[in-house]
Design an enzyme around this catalytic site. Structure first.
Site, PDB file in Angstrom:
ATOM      1  CB  CYS A   1      54.630   5.620 -44.606  1.00 19.88           C
ATOM      2  SG  CYS A   1      53.553   5.785 -46.060  1.00 19.88           S
TER       3      CYS A   1
ATOM      4  CG  HIS B   1      50.680   3.952 -41.672  1.00 23.92           C
ATOM      5  ND1 HIS B   1      51.742   4.929 -41.255  1.00 23.92           N
ATOM      6  CD2 HIS B   1      50.678   4.329 -42.906  1.00 23.92           C
ATOM      7  CE1 HIS B   1      51.860   5.795 -42.091  1.00 23.92           C
ATOM      8  NE2 HIS B   1      51.097   5.577 -43.246  1.00 23.92           N
TER       9      HIS B   1
END
Length: 517
Positions: free
Chosen positions: A336, A456
């Site tokens: 991310c 994630h």
């Protein structure tokens, strides 16, 4: 099954263990044949999770839903505050961001009833589908300066008709004063909702506290429903960043050493829980340049403020240390915000994150990130695209997707929560790390030592960890053994339920939850 009242675990203060106790009761009620679901009207956390519908909730409610054995939903946490500074937070309502607010703006009385309507409606929808609702309060139950704007503690319990169990942390000391004082600061009609006291995090011989239990009951006129000992051998995902203070900070001999770069605005540190439990690995958190130099693998985690963290990494020498470690043979992987940091540049011309409009990245990946105001939140299923006997990076997009459709049983799972888009720079080849089930692509694969992803939870997949560790097989005594994180989590929820069940008066709690006022 018999209909139970909603139960709320409210605290004498923050960090008394309400989230874990609520998770335990989600699993206990499930084991006892009920169909429970968690609920927290308002949560403040940087660790969040994407629901199956692609909306955002606090990670603690996702964990509690997992303990309850039900899919997570925004109705379980309709209001989420994600701090972006000491004074401001992004406000996420029913899974979608509605803007940034200062603490003063957020807690003012004006406009509060609209939010109250939203959280009460979410509870009502949830209560129509599950039995019982396991509610969690926030902070202290008796913040009298905020009670007119409180959405999550007693006003929520009153709306729900919930029986409240007041949780006190004896490990901190002063449990008698905190429990009695919390009760005495409540209005009489609020105090009537408190049906029991639970003492958490007890150390030592519980028999020595038997007289304390009697004193509390006489003082407060409310039964103590349990004294739960502190534990060290049960591992439940923690949402609060305070948990980072207990993590390892340096390398260890005899294992694959994996360093997570300790960002100031680090988010979703639960991405690394699997690696903490994997016996092949020693995971540690650091921004010490000497320790980073010793790591076999360096992980750049998610960030709530990518540009601010990138600026700090350049200022404190960590950026140069990561680049140097990669040059000397370490694997570097970004997730991310960490993926964005690994690129050539991060641009924010519209000031989505703050005043910084552009910063050069670490230059490890040939990608550029442009911050946008739209937040992407979704669960994803995907397959690695590197040549592993299943898919190859040279496959055409349609051919690769055709291959992927035959591999559904082997698809990996994760979720995305990010702002910004990342694309290869003008002269770089398209080289995604993952191919998504919907035909899209994710991340960038430069080589086995340099990769980035927006996903994630990618490390919750045993096959991906095996891929990550494969180059270091010579360091692993039992290189062929994967770690089954799903099975591990189920074992931990059951251990937690057994622990709490054995130290509370469960028949009394069931009596409380079935007695009409």
């Amino acid at each position: 099954m018999e209909k139970l009242h909603p139960i709320m675990f409210a605290g004498t203060g923050s960090d008394v263990g309400k989230s874990i106790i609520a998770a335990a009761f989600c699993r206990i009620f499930r084991q006892d044949g009920y169909h429970p679901a968690p609920f927290k009207a308002q949560n403040m956390a940087l660790n969040s999770y994407a629901t199956p519908e692609g909306l955002e909730i606090g990670r603690a409610q996702a964990v509690q839903a997992e303990a309850a054995g039900v899919p997570c939903h925004t109705d379980m946490n309709p209001l989420l505050l994600k701090p972006s500074s000491d004074h401001t937070s992004q406000v996420v309502l029913n899974g979608r961001p509605i803007g940034n607010r200062s603490a003063y703006e957020y807690f003012r009385v004006e406009g509060r009833e609209e939010l109250r309507h939203e959280v009460c409606s979410a509870f009502d929808r949830l209560a129509s589908r599950y039995n019982p609702i396991v509610m969690e309060g926030a902070g202290s139950i008796s913040e009298i300066n905020l009670r007119d704007t409180d959405l999550v503690n007693l006003p929520m319990a009153l709306h729900a008709g919930a029986d409240v169990i007041l949780v006190g942390d004896i490990d901190r000391g002063g449990v008698f004063a905190s429990v009695y004082g919390s009760l005495m600061l409540l209005r009489p009609y609020e105090r009537e909702r408190i049906k029991g006291i639970l003492i958490n995090k007890f150390r030592g011989d519980i028999r020595l506290f038997e007289s304390g239990v009697k004193m509390l009951e006489e003082l407060c006129g409310i039964p103590v429903v349990g004294v739960v000992p502190y534990y060290k051998d049960i591992y439940i995902e923690e949402e609060d960043s305070l948990a980072l203070a207990t993590k390892s900070v340096q390398t260890e001999q005899g294992k694959v050493n994996i360093a997570v770069v300790l960002l100031r605005h680090l988010s979703n540190f639960t991405d690394f829980n699997v690696l903490e439990r994997d016996p092949r690995v020693h995971l540690f958190y650091t921004n010490n340049v000497d320790e980073l130099a010793k790591a076999d693998i360096i992980l750049l985690p998610g960030s709530k403020s990518t540009l601010a963290d990138l600026h700090e990494l350049r200022r404190n020498g960590v950026a140069q240390a990561v680049i140097r470690a990669h040059r000397e043979g370490a694997t570097v992987m970004g997730i991310c915000g960490g993926y964005q940091i690994m690129g050539q540049e991060v641009c924010d011309p519209d000031h989505v994150e703050g005043e910084i409009e552009r910063l050069p990245g670490l230059g490890l990946l040939p990608v550029s990130t442009h911050m946008t105001g739209e937040k992407i939140t979704r669960q994803v299923r995907f397959q690695l695209t590197m040549d592993n006997g299943q898919l190859t990076i040279n496959a055409t997009h349609s051919a690769a997707h055709s291959q992927l459709s035959t591999l559904n049983s082997q698809l990996l799972q994760g979720y995305e929560i990010h702002m910004g888009t990342t694309v290869p720079v003008y002269d770089a080849p398209v080289s995604p790390l993952n191919l998504l089930e919907d035909g899209g692509a994710d991340g960038y694969f430069l080589d086995r030592t340099c990769i980035g992803t927006y996903i994630h939870g990618i490390l919750d997949n045993p096959s991906f960890i095996d891929f990550l560790l494969e180059p270091f097989a010579d360091k692993i005594a039992d290189a062929g053994k994967s770690f089954d994180y799903h099975q591990f989590k189920e074992e931990q929820y059951n251990k937690l339920a057994d622990h709490v069940r054995s130290h509370v008066d469960l028949p009394l709690i069931y009596k409380i939850l079935t007695t009409h006022d």
